[in-house]
Design an enzyme around this catalytic site. Structure first.
Site, mmCIF file in Angstrom:
data_model
loop_
_atom_site.group_PDB
_atom_site.id
_atom_site.type_symbol
_atom_site.label_atom_id
_atom_site.label_comp_id
_atom_site.label_asym_id
_atom_site.label_seq_id
_atom_site.Cartn_x
_atom_site.Cartn_y
_atom_site.Cartn_z
ATOM 1 N N SER A 7 0.876 -1.192 -0.040
ATOM 2 C CA SER A 7 0.094 0.034 0.037
ATOM 3 C C SER A 7 0.944 1.205 -0.039
ATOM 4 O O SER A 7 2.111 1.070 0.289
ATOM 5 C CB SER A 7 -1.020 0.143 1.078
ATOM 6 O OG SER A 7 -0.318 -0.286 2.529
ATOM 7 N N ASP A 101 -0.716 16.066 14.572
ATOM 8 C CA ASP A 101 0.520 16.979 15.411
ATOM 9 C C ASP A 101 0.043 18.468 15.271
ATOM 10 O O ASP A 101 -0.838 18.972 14.549
ATOM 11 C CB ASP A 101 1.809 16.841 14.548
ATOM 12 C CG ASP A 101 2.831 15.674 15.147
ATOM 13 O OD1 ASP A 101 2.465 15.525 16.124
ATOM 14 O OD2 ASP A 101 3.444 15.252 14.282
ATOM 15 N N HIS A 259 3.493 -0.977 4.031
ATOM 16 C CA HIS A 259 3.046 0.511 3.600
ATOM 17 C C HIS A 259 3.916 1.356 3.289
ATOM 18 O O HIS A 259 5.026 1.597 4.146
ATOM 19 C CB HIS A 259 2.033 0.743 4.842
ATOM 20 C CG HIS A 259 1.417 2.067 4.397
ATOM 21 N ND1 HIS A 259 0.378 2.013 3.615
ATOM 22 C CD2 HIS A 259 1.654 3.378 5.274
ATOM 23 C CE1 HIS A 259 -0.054 3.478 3.484
ATOM 24 N NE2 HIS A 259 0.556 4.119 4.479
HETATM 25 P P1 FAD Z 1 -2.067 8.570 19.545
HETATM 26 O O1 FAD Z 1 -1.480 7.207 19.420
HETATM 27 O O2 FAD Z 1 -3.306 8.852 19.699
HETATM 28 O O3 FAD Z 1 -1.018 9.149 20.557
HETATM 29 C C1 FAD Z 1 0.302 9.197 20.398
HETATM 30 C C2 FAD Z 1 0.904 8.558 21.792
HETATM 31 O O4 FAD Z 1 0.814 9.493 22.924
HETATM 32 C C3 FAD Z 1 0.341 7.180 22.325
HETATM 33 O O5 FAD Z 1 1.630 6.143 22.205
HETATM 34 C C4 FAD Z 1 0.407 7.453 23.616
HETATM 35 O O6 FAD Z 1 1.172 6.785 24.529
HETATM 36 C C5 FAD Z 1 0.194 8.900 23.879
HETATM 37 N N1 FAD Z 1 -0.807 9.506 24.435
HETATM 38 C C6 FAD Z 1 -1.692 10.699 23.713
HETATM 39 N N2 FAD Z 1 -2.828 10.883 24.211
HETATM 40 C C7 FAD Z 1 -2.933 10.302 25.452
HETATM 41 C C8 FAD Z 1 -3.537 10.185 26.650
HETATM 42 N N3 FAD Z 1 -4.887 10.808 26.606
HETATM 43 N N4 FAD Z 1 -3.306 9.352 27.716
HETATM 44 C C9 FAD Z 1 -2.266 8.766 27.590
HETATM 45 N N5 FAD Z 1 -1.349 8.729 26.599
HETATM 46 C C10 FAD Z 1 -1.795 9.390 25.649
HETATM 47 N N6 FAD Z 1 -0.029 13.691 11.392
HETATM 48 C C11 FAD Z 1 -0.797 14.588 10.608
HETATM 49 O O7 FAD Z 1 -0.713 15.581 10.942
HETATM 50 N N7 FAD Z 1 -1.326 14.253 9.436
HETATM 51 C C12 FAD Z 1 -1.274 12.755 9.034
HETATM 52 O O8 FAD Z 1 -1.886 12.655 7.822
HETATM 53 C C13 FAD Z 1 -0.470 11.875 9.654
HETATM 54 N N8 FAD Z 1 -0.394 10.565 9.101
HETATM 55 C C14 FAD Z 1 0.098 9.661 10.030
HETATM 56 C C15 FAD Z 1 0.230 8.418 9.530
HETATM 57 C C16 FAD Z 1 0.663 7.296 10.081
HETATM 58 C C17 FAD Z 1 0.926 5.872 9.853
HETATM 59 C C18 FAD Z 1 1.378 7.599 11.400
HETATM 60 C C19 FAD Z 1 2.158 6.684 12.467
HETATM 61 C C20 FAD Z 1 1.657 9.288 11.955
HETATM 62 C C21 FAD Z 1 0.812 10.218 11.082
HETATM 63 N N9 FAD Z 1 0.756 11.266 11.461
HETATM 64 C C22 FAD Z 1 0.159 12.359 10.776
HETATM 65 C C23 FAD Z 1 1.586 11.752 12.712
HETATM 66 C C24 FAD Z 1 0.572 11.600 13.866
HETATM 67 O O9 FAD Z 1 -0.271 12.862 13.699
HETATM 68 C C25 FAD Z 1 1.505 12.115 15.057
HETATM 69 O O10 FAD Z 1 2.487 11.291 15.368
HETATM 70 C C26 FAD Z 1 0.678 12.351 16.299
HETATM 71 O O11 FAD Z 1 1.785 12.869 17.328
HETATM 72 C C27 FAD Z 1 0.157 11.301 17.036
HETATM 73 O O12 FAD Z 1 -0.943 10.870 16.505
HETATM 74 P P2 FAD Z 1 -1.608 9.347 16.803
HETATM 75 O O13 FAD Z 1 -3.042 9.384 16.355
HETATM 76 O O14 FAD Z 1 -0.833 8.459 16.132
HETATM 77 O O15 FAD Z 1 -1.645 9.533 18.305
#
Ligand code: FAD
Length: 288
Positions: A7, A101, A259
């Site tokens: 992908s 982010d 991916h």
């Molecule tokens: P989460 O997994 O929800 O949080 C990240 C970490 O923070 C977790 O491991 C957890 O330990 C900790 N955490 C967060 N909230 C809590 C809480 N309330 N309590 C306890 N621990 C917590 N960014 C963009 O802006 N646009 C994109 O299109 C984009 N695509 C991405 C695609 C992939 C495959 C990946 C891996 C990342 C991508 N990102 C993107 C980056 C991503 O937005 C950042 O890494 C962001 O900091 C974390 O998003 P997440 O949803 O993975 O976070």
């Protein structure tokens, strides 16, 4: 070793020239029959409309299975869910759901006053609609905001339980990194597939900066190899070899889907896929 499923991740174009580059990328990689292609959502929610447009256009004209990234940044819950609904209306039923982010220069993630507080809330709300297959991000080297690997894995488990069916990892450079993480997830009871995110090294300096921002470690052997390749002007050869070997090592350990972060530059990804035995599949319907 069987041929892996692949992908590809693209980002939405911000200029006419970038639109042509994306289309060229799609044309080059589509014959490799990807399981899905995904379109990112700009950091800080900056490319909201561009993502929507690129997703709809790709879905309509490429014939590929398109997954739209969606984040919680800088939007109310209603606005975020409206974007998801727009994807559904356009026929797109796959979403990569992320917290996102914060915009450049901000200290950390601050939820919009009426927005989703974290990715769990977004995933649950999307799952409640019953309209989407949901993928989420995963962090083999521990997300910079997680206290340790156990908390990192526990959070991923909660994301799967909230309604995600698959995770895609941040990029990494050594198969061991992914395999250790996969083991930790399995030990924590995560059964959903975890797709390794692979970043072919198009631009060594750019990748090093990107790795530093994401918390991806860059092994010394790779630094030394690129220093040497730069002197000899053969970075592309090295990048293809390094990436192919990483993928091949993963496949030796039972990984059957990869991916690729293409950065809208298709050549290296294509060459690596070819080296792994993923070759163009010409369908009768496309040539008739
Ligand atoms: P989460 O997994 O929800 O949080 C990240 C970490 O923070 C977790 O491991 C957890 O330990 C900790 N955490 C967060 N909230 C809590 C809480 N309330 N309590 C306890 N621990 C917590 N960014 C963009 O802006 N646009 C994109 O299109 C984009 N695509 C991405 C695609 C992939 C495959 C990946 C891996 C990342 C991508 N990102 C993107 C980056 C991503 O937005 C950042 O890494 C962001 O900091 C974390 O998003 P997440 O949803 O993975 O976070």
């Amino acid at each position: 070793m069987t041929t892996p499923q692949v992908s590809f991740e693209f980002f939405p174009p911000q200029s006419l020239e970038a639109s042509f580059r994306l289309w060229d990328t799609v044309q080059t990689l589509a014959p490799l029959d990807p399981r899905f292609v995904s379109v990112t959502y700009g950091a800080g929610g900056t490319t909201r409309d561009l993502t929507r447009e690129a997703v709809a256009t790709l879905h309509k004209s490429s014939g590929l299975n398109v997954a739209a990234h969606l984040t919680c940044v800088d939007a109310s819950k209603a606005e975020t869910l409206q974007i998801a609904e727009d994807f559904a209306q356009a026929g797109v039923s796959e979403i990569v759901a992320l917290r996102g982010d914060p915009p450049k220069g901000s200290a950390g993630f601050t939820p919009h006053p009426k927005g989703f507080a974290n990715s769990l809330e977004l995933i649950s709300a999307l799952a409640d609609t019953g309209k989407f297959t949901i993928r989420v991000g995963a962090y083999p080297e521990v997300h910079p905001e997680a206290t340790d690997m156990a908390a990192n894995v526990d959070w991923l488990k909660r994301k799967i339980e909230a309604g995600a069916s698959e995770a895609i990892t941040q990029f990494f450079f050594e198969a061991e990194t992914f395999l250790r993480f996969r083991d930790a997830c399995a030990a924590a009871g995560i059964t959903a597939p975890i797709l390794p995110g692979i970043l072919p090294i198009e631009n060594w300096k750019g990748v090093r900066n990107f790795a530093a921002r994401c918390g991806t470690s860059v092994p010394n052997w790779l630094i030394n190899a690129f220093e040497k390749a730069e002197r000899d002007g053969r970075e592309d050869l090295l990048a293809t070899a390094v990436c192919t070997e990483l993928c091949s090592d993963l496949m030796d350990e039972g990984v059957d889907a990869l991916h690729f972060y293409t950065l809208n530059r298709p050549e290296l990804t294509r060459d690596v896929c070819h080296a792994l035995g993923v070759t163009p599949s010409v369908r009768l319907q496309n040539v008739a």
